[in-house]
Design a protein around this motif. Structure first.
Motif, PDB file in Angstrom:
ATOM      1  N   ASP A 408       4.087  10.177   8.137  1.00  0.00           N
ATOM      2  CA  ASP A 408       3.916   9.650   6.788  1.00  0.00           C
ATOM      3  C   ASP A 408       2.987   8.446   6.911  1.00  0.00           C
ATOM      4  O   ASP A 408       3.416   7.350   7.280  1.00  0.00           O
ATOM      5  CB  ASP A 408       5.277   9.241   6.212  1.00  0.00           C
ATOM      6  N   ARG A 410       1.462   6.649   4.776  1.00  0.00           N
ATOM      7  CA  ARG A 410       1.760   5.508   3.902  1.00  0.00           C
ATOM      8  C   ARG A 410       2.837   4.630   4.513  1.00  0.00           C
ATOM      9  O   ARG A 410       2.817   3.407   4.372  1.00  0.00           O
ATOM     10  CB  ARG A 410       2.177   5.998   2.513  1.00  0.00           C
ATOM     11  N   GLN A 411       3.796   5.255   5.192  1.00  0.00           N
ATOM     12  CA  GLN A 411       4.811   4.472   5.892  1.00  0.00           C
ATOM     13  C   GLN A 411       4.174   3.681   7.023  1.00  0.00           C
ATOM     14  O   GLN A 411       4.534   2.524   7.270  1.00  0.00           O
ATOM     15  CB  GLN A 411       5.903   5.395   6.441  1.00  0.00           C
ATOM     16  N   GLN A 414       2.490   0.710   5.434  1.00  0.00           N
ATOM     17  CA  GLN A 414       3.435  -0.311   4.993  1.00  0.00           C
ATOM     18  C   GLN A 414       4.065  -1.043   6.176  1.00  0.00           C
ATOM     19  O   GLN A 414       4.217  -2.267   6.159  1.00  0.00           O
ATOM     20  CB  GLN A 414       4.525   0.335   4.134  1.00  0.00           C
ATOM     21  N   GLN A 415       4.404  -0.301   7.214  1.00  0.00           N
ATOM     22  CA  GLN A 415       5.029  -0.942   8.373  1.00  0.00           C
ATOM     23  C   GLN A 415       4.065  -1.905   9.056  1.00  0.00           C
ATOM     24  O   GLN A 415       4.462  -2.982   9.506  1.00  0.00           O
ATOM     25  CB  GLN A 415       5.489   0.127   9.361  1.00  0.00           C
ATOM     26  N   ALA A 465       6.961   6.747  12.135  1.00  0.00           N
ATOM     27  CA  ALA A 465       6.680   7.439  10.870  1.00  0.00           C
ATOM     28  C   ALA A 465       6.605   8.952  11.028  1.00  0.00           C
ATOM     29  O   ALA A 465       6.217   9.641  10.089  1.00  0.00           O
ATOM     30  CB  ALA A 465       5.377   6.909  10.279  1.00  0.00           C
ATOM     31  N   THR A 467       7.405  12.740  10.873  1.00  0.00           N
ATOM     32  CA  THR A 467       8.208  13.470   9.891  1.00  0.00           C
ATOM     33  C   THR A 467       8.719  14.809  10.424  1.00  0.00           C
ATOM     34  O   THR A 467       9.466  15.511   9.735  1.00  0.00           O
ATOM     35  CB  THR A 467       7.379  13.737   8.632  1.00  0.00           C
TER      36      THR A 467
END
Length: 468
Positions: A408, A410-411, A414-415, A465, A467
């Motif tokens: 992911d 986007r994760q 953000q992280q 991240a 998945t």
């Protein structure tokens, strides 16, 4: 407040930029704030609308403001923590994060950071000011000063049949400004356009805002174009224009193979399709530049756009267009926008071309970029190992990384923000939902001591991240 009479070395857009910085700081709050319109600021500060537009474009590039179609410009507050970042558009989040103090910004694409000609430009300007006193400088050249237009025409001329004249060249405030004009002149609103993918997000957003139907032509992992897919689209769709890079396509970092360029030229000719060529990175390839795509296609169905900023630095932000046709409409659109560009600065850039300094600069810049890419490749192999795949870039200042595991992204983004690291997720470079497993990283760092820590953080974020 009026900006008339600012000192010669202090160009109007710089004064407007500083004014806007102060205004943004004054209105900062916990919510987004709408800023004055271009016309309001033009009347308030007594400068042209194009000067205000260029200052806004600088602020937008820095992530201080963002634009909303048919609404205007807005300022985001200076976020103090990742939790307070706006939750909307990913690109807005990236811009806001990149301007926070202490961030390690790996998302940029600024080749001239390694070597700019800003100091040389300013020295030439001081010399030229003595030759062209302020009261003799003309602002009535909406398409750019003749000297620079002639220098660019000579630069792009490759043969008697593929030659350009100064009247074929049009210079605007920045790349965004000339692309806006091209959308109008080429009648792209509501039309269908084939665009190589991944593609610069500035280009994609402008096309999207104009209601252009974009068909993306992805680069294959091995670095080639899917010519069968291209022919299929041209055969099945009503497409009058294809947007491709001249030599090096970024962020993928791919150099178009000669056989592919020739095949593309034949397909465009077969279907009577125009080429809109992106030459922004045309002179930033690491190897001796091969024949550009524009020198293979029908010159009667060709428009080229580029800018100086990637090779010269932020003091040369102007964008430009080369076109043999539609001169009346191009002149009208440039006149309507009333670009008030510094004639002295344009003449200084022209002198850099004419005296060979740009050629010398490019030799040094390409060497630095190539060395930095080699060093970054070693770091990527060390810190990310088998977590990513990539091709060594053929030019420019970035790497295009693909995750070997489903993640992911986007994760990941953000992280990394929580660890004060900014990367550019691949989805920003597509309108069709492509490249979700990719990211772009810059390699223009002068021995940045935090780079090792940042790359280790990227590796850890990719692991967490996953998945699948």
């Amino acid at each position: 407040m009026t900006l008339r009479g600012v000192r010669q070395a202090d160009f109007a857009y710089q004064a407007v930029y500083r004014y806007m910085i102060n205004l943004i700081n004054e209105v900062s709050s916990d919510t987004r704030v709408k800023l004055p319109s271009l016309r309001q600021l033009s009347q308030r500060l007594n400068v042209s609308i194009s000067t205000i537009q260029y200052a806004y474009s600088l602020l937008e590039k820095e992530g201080r403001v963002y634009s909303v179609a048919k609404s205007g410009y807005y300022a985001w507050p200076l976020a103090s923590s990742p939790a307070t970042l706006p939750s909307g558009d990913l690109l807005e989040r990236l811009y806001v994060a990149a301007r926070r103090p202490g961030m390690m910004v790996l998302s940029g694409d600024e080749p001239a950071l390694l070597a700019s000609l800003d100091a040389t430009l300013l020295r030439l300007e001081r010399e030229l000011v003595r030759q062209y006193p302020h009261h003799l400088q003309s602002w009535s050249q909406p398409c750019g000063v003749w000297e620079l237009r002639a220098a660019l025409a000579a630069r792009f001329t490759s043969s008697p049949s593929r030659c350009w004249q100064a009247d074929d060249v049009y210079i605007g405030a920045d790349l965004r400004g000339v692309l806006d004009i091209l959308i109008e002149v080429l009648g792209l609103r509501g039309s269908t356009l084939i665009v190589e993918s991944p593609c610069d997000w500035l280009i994609l957003r402008l096309l999207q805002d104009a209601g252009v139907r974009v068909i993306e032509l992805p680069w294959a992992p091995e670095g080639s174009l899917d010519l069968m897919a291209l022919e299929g689209i041209l055969r099945e769709e009503t497409v009058h224009l294809v947007l491709l890079s001249s030599v090096v396509s970024l962020p993928s970092g791919v150099a178009i193979e000669p056989r592919d360029r020739l095949a593309v030229a034949r397909l465009l000719d077969q279907y009577g399709c125009w080429l809109l060529e992106n030459d922004t990175y045309g002179e930033l390839g690491f190897q001796p530049p091969p024949t550009a795509l524009r020198d293979m296609v029908n010159p009667e169905r060709l428009v080229v756009f580029s800018s100086f900023e990637k090779i010269l630095g932020p003091e040369a932000p102007y964008g430009y267009v080369l076109s043999r046709h539609m001169s009346g409409e191009l002149q009208r659109q440039f006149l309507l926008r009333s670009f008030r560009l510094s004639s002295i600065r344009q003449r200084a850039i022209a002198r850099l071309y004419n005296n060979g300094q740009i050629d010398q600069h490019l030799i040094a810049l390409r060497q630095l970029l190539r060395e930095q890419a080699g060093e970054m490749s070693q770091r990527l192999d060390h810190h990310l190992g088998d977590q990513v795949t990539y091709r060594m870039p053929a030019g420019g200042a970035t790497f295009w990384l693909g995750s070997t595991q489903a993640v992911d992204m986007r994760q990941v983004f953000q992280q990394l923000l929580a660890q004060q690291v900014v990367v550019a997720p691949g989805e920003l470079f597509s309108l069709a939902g492509l490249h979700h497993q990719h990211l772009r990283l810059s390699h223009t760092f002068h021995g940045q001591p935090n780079l090792e820590i940042a790359l280790a953080a990227v590796g850890e974020a990719l692991r967490q991240a996953q998945t699948g």
